[in-house]
Design an enzyme around this catalytic site. Sequence first.
Site, PDB file in Angstrom:
ATOM      1  N   CYS A 162       0.829  -1.219   0.000  1.00  0.00           N
ATOM      2  CA  CYS A 162       0.000   0.000   0.000  1.00  0.00           C
ATOM      3  C   CYS A 162       0.859   1.263   0.000  1.00  0.00           C
ATOM      4  CB  CYS A 162      -0.932  -0.014   1.205  1.00  0.00           C
ATOM      5  SG  CYS A 162      -0.125  -0.487   2.750  1.00  0.00           S
ATOM      6  N   HIS A 182      -2.582   5.664   6.056  1.00  0.00           N
ATOM      7  CA  HIS A 182      -1.203   6.154   6.176  1.00  0.00           C
ATOM      8  C   HIS A 182      -1.175   7.600   5.692  1.00  0.00           C
ATOM      9  CE1 HIS A 182       0.168   1.985   6.457  1.00  0.00           C
ATOM     10  NE2 HIS A 182      -0.281   1.703   5.250  1.00  0.00           N
TER      11      HIS A 182
HETATM   12  P1  NAP Z   1      -5.352 -10.833   6.168  1.00  0.00           P
HETATM   13  O1  NAP Z   1      -6.450  -9.865   6.331  1.00  0.00           O
HETATM   14  O2  NAP Z   1      -4.741 -11.458   7.373  1.00  0.00           O
HETATM   15  O3  NAP Z   1      -5.887 -11.972   5.187  1.00  0.00           O
HETATM   16  C1  NAP Z   1      -5.111 -13.094   4.885  1.00  0.00           C
HETATM   17  C2  NAP Z   1      -6.013 -14.194   4.363  1.00  0.00           C
HETATM   18  O4  NAP Z   1      -5.209 -15.317   4.014  1.00  0.00           O
HETATM   19  C3  NAP Z   1      -7.059 -14.681   5.333  1.00  0.00           C
HETATM   20  O5  NAP Z   1      -8.250 -14.851   4.641  1.00  0.00           O
HETATM   21  C4  NAP Z   1      -6.525 -16.057   5.801  1.00  0.00           C
HETATM   22  O6  NAP Z   1      -7.581 -16.926   6.065  1.00  0.00           O
HETATM   23  C5  NAP Z   1      -5.808 -16.506   4.544  1.00  0.00           C
HETATM   24  N1  NAP Z   1      -4.750 -17.498   4.788  1.00  0.00           N
HETATM   25  C6  NAP Z   1      -4.172 -17.870   5.960  1.00  0.00           C
HETATM   26  N2  NAP Z   1      -3.244 -18.814   5.729  1.00  0.00           N
HETATM   27  C7  NAP Z   1      -3.253 -19.064   4.398  1.00  0.00           C
HETATM   28  C8  NAP Z   1      -2.553 -19.937   3.549  1.00  0.00           C
HETATM   29  N3  NAP Z   1      -1.617 -20.789   4.026  1.00  0.00           N
HETATM   30  N4  NAP Z   1      -2.803 -19.917   2.210  1.00  0.00           N
HETATM   31  C9  NAP Z   1      -3.735 -19.083   1.708  1.00  0.00           C
HETATM   32  N5  NAP Z   1      -4.447 -18.227   2.476  1.00  0.00           N
HETATM   33  C10 NAP Z   1      -4.213 -18.216   3.793  1.00  0.00           C
HETATM   34  O7  NAP Z   1      -4.131 -10.191   5.375  1.00  0.00           O
HETATM   35  P2  NAP Z   1      -4.173  -8.938   4.388  1.00  0.00           P
HETATM   36  O8  NAP Z   1      -4.055  -7.705   5.191  1.00  0.00           O
HETATM   37  O9  NAP Z   1      -5.289  -9.101   3.422  1.00  0.00           O
HETATM   38  O10 NAP Z   1      -2.778  -9.114   3.649  1.00  0.00           O
HETATM   39  C11 NAP Z   1      -2.620  -9.997   2.559  1.00  0.00           C
HETATM   40  C12 NAP Z   1      -1.422  -9.568   1.754  1.00  0.00           C
HETATM   41  O11 NAP Z   1      -1.658  -8.254   1.245  1.00  0.00           O
HETATM   42  C13 NAP Z   1      -0.102  -9.466   2.544  1.00  0.00           C
HETATM   43  O12 NAP Z   1       0.962  -9.760   1.688  1.00  0.00           O
HETATM   44  C14 NAP Z   1      -0.053  -8.001   2.912  1.00  0.00           C
HETATM   45  O13 NAP Z   1       1.253  -7.514   3.175  1.00  0.00           O
HETATM   46  C15 NAP Z   1      -0.623  -7.378   1.663  1.00  0.00           C
HETATM   47  N6  NAP Z   1      -1.187  -6.050   1.861  1.00  0.00           N
HETATM   48  C16 NAP Z   1      -1.941  -5.774   2.945  1.00  0.00           C
HETATM   49  C17 NAP Z   1      -2.430  -4.486   3.114  1.00  0.00           C
HETATM   50  C18 NAP Z   1      -3.228  -4.122   4.320  1.00  0.00           C
HETATM   51  O14 NAP Z   1      -3.156  -2.994   4.757  1.00  0.00           O
HETATM   52  N7  NAP Z   1      -4.001  -5.001   4.886  1.00  0.00           N
HETATM   53  C19 NAP Z   1      -2.190  -3.517   2.148  1.00  0.00           C
HETATM   54  C20 NAP Z   1      -1.472  -3.850   1.002  1.00  0.00           C
HETATM   55  C21 NAP Z   1      -0.960  -5.122   0.868  1.00  0.00           C
HETATM   56  P3  NAP Z   1      -8.067 -17.170   7.585  1.00  0.00           P
HETATM   57  O15 NAP Z   1      -8.451 -15.809   8.117  1.00  0.00           O
HETATM   58  O16 NAP Z   1      -9.238 -18.066   7.404  1.00  0.00           O
HETATM   59  O17 NAP Z   1      -6.897 -17.777   8.295  1.00  0.00           O
END
Ligand code: NAP
Length: 338
Positions: free
Chosen positions: A142, A222
């Site tokens: 982000c 941010h």
């Molecule tokens: P998140 O809300 O924690 O979501 C992660 C998801 O992945 C959940 O649905 C989880 O399912 C699932 N998961 C858990 N273990 C897994 C596995 N082994 N294989 C496949 N899926 C699995 O995380 P997020 O914030 O969306 O972040 C995801 C990615 O985007 C990361 O790389 C992060 O750095 C990036 N990102 C995040 C943001 C942000 O601000 N959130 C911004 C830009 C980029 P369960 O909940 O059922 O365990």
Amino acid sequence: MAKVKIAINGYGTIGKRVADAINMQPDMEVVGVTKTKPDFDAKMAVKKGYKLYAAIPERVKVFEEAGIPVEGTIEDLLQDVDLVVDASPNKVGAQNKPLYEKLGVKAIFQGGEKKDVAEVSFNAIANFEKAIGKQFVRVVSCNTTGLTRLIYTIKKNYPIKKVRATMIRRVVDPKEDKKGLVNGIEPNPIKLPSHHGPDVQSVLPDVNIVTTAFKVPTTLMHVHSVSIELQDPVSEDDVLKALSEEPRIMLINSADGFTSTTRIVEFSRELRLRYDLYENAVWADSIGIVDGELYVTQAINQESIVVPENIDAIRAMLELKDKEESIKETNKNLKIGI
Ligand code: NAP
């Protein structure tokens, strides 16, 4: 033309937003999403009509015990897809990659992965062409997306010498209740510089950039304080004009009541589903030029800014449209730049 079939591996903060955005496009559809836990997000996914799969095969029984129907495992889901968007937690994408390689499925990774997980680090307006036909692409984080859009838009119009930026980072996303910073300001990292500069260079390799970052106790957005040394004399109006011509940058003004990120979020609540803001929110009245250096402040909604980038990365990798057409289509369907 038949829609391309997309899987979402990781239906979390990013995954669910990308899923909904995909289904708003005429040329692609979500064929299934994965979770590991049978929680409210899993139930909502099913309610919304998404086919749910277990991200980890051993978890199928956990869903069954919770009475939530799953169609199978991630491996089942990947049998008949054109591309998977991996939105699993930080560093888990790299662990999932061998499965994508084994099945010969194209994959998009997110910014929590190291850049070597993919052939290309991607930002739609900056390097769409680099992702055309590729097998593995990483949509940068982000903060990097926000910085890259701003720097690219300035650089496209006016040559720049160097960029120095400070990121004031939301400590966690709004849903997080297990971690956070209640009453402090955390230099992050303490030893400078932060990783954001090199991450911008993974998309714009020729930019001289150094960044610093601090975490603060807020969950909404941010804020970036950016200074850009320009090669030639440029006026504030020149900069405003350049930024106003890029739909993924939204100019806001304190005179309209945008005095902080809370006001931007309140505005986004009126504007969009889940108060998602896909654009950089740049304060027009923060723009100033002092001694040939441009100063500008912007706010970035971390949960949604990478959503349009994922859509454009899909089109580039599957060669559905060229850069201009894809960005235009994404902007139209997500109502960006209205
Ligand atoms: P998140 O809300 O924690 O979501 C992660 C998801 O992945 C959940 O649905 C989880 O399912 C699932 N998961 C858990 N273990 C897994 C596995 N082994 N294989 C496949 N899926 C699995 O995380 P997020 O914030 O969306 O972040 C995801 C990615 O985007 C990361 O790389 C992060 O750095 C990036 N990102 C995040 C943001 C942000 O601000 N959130 C911004 C830009 C980029 P369960 O909940 O059922 O365990």
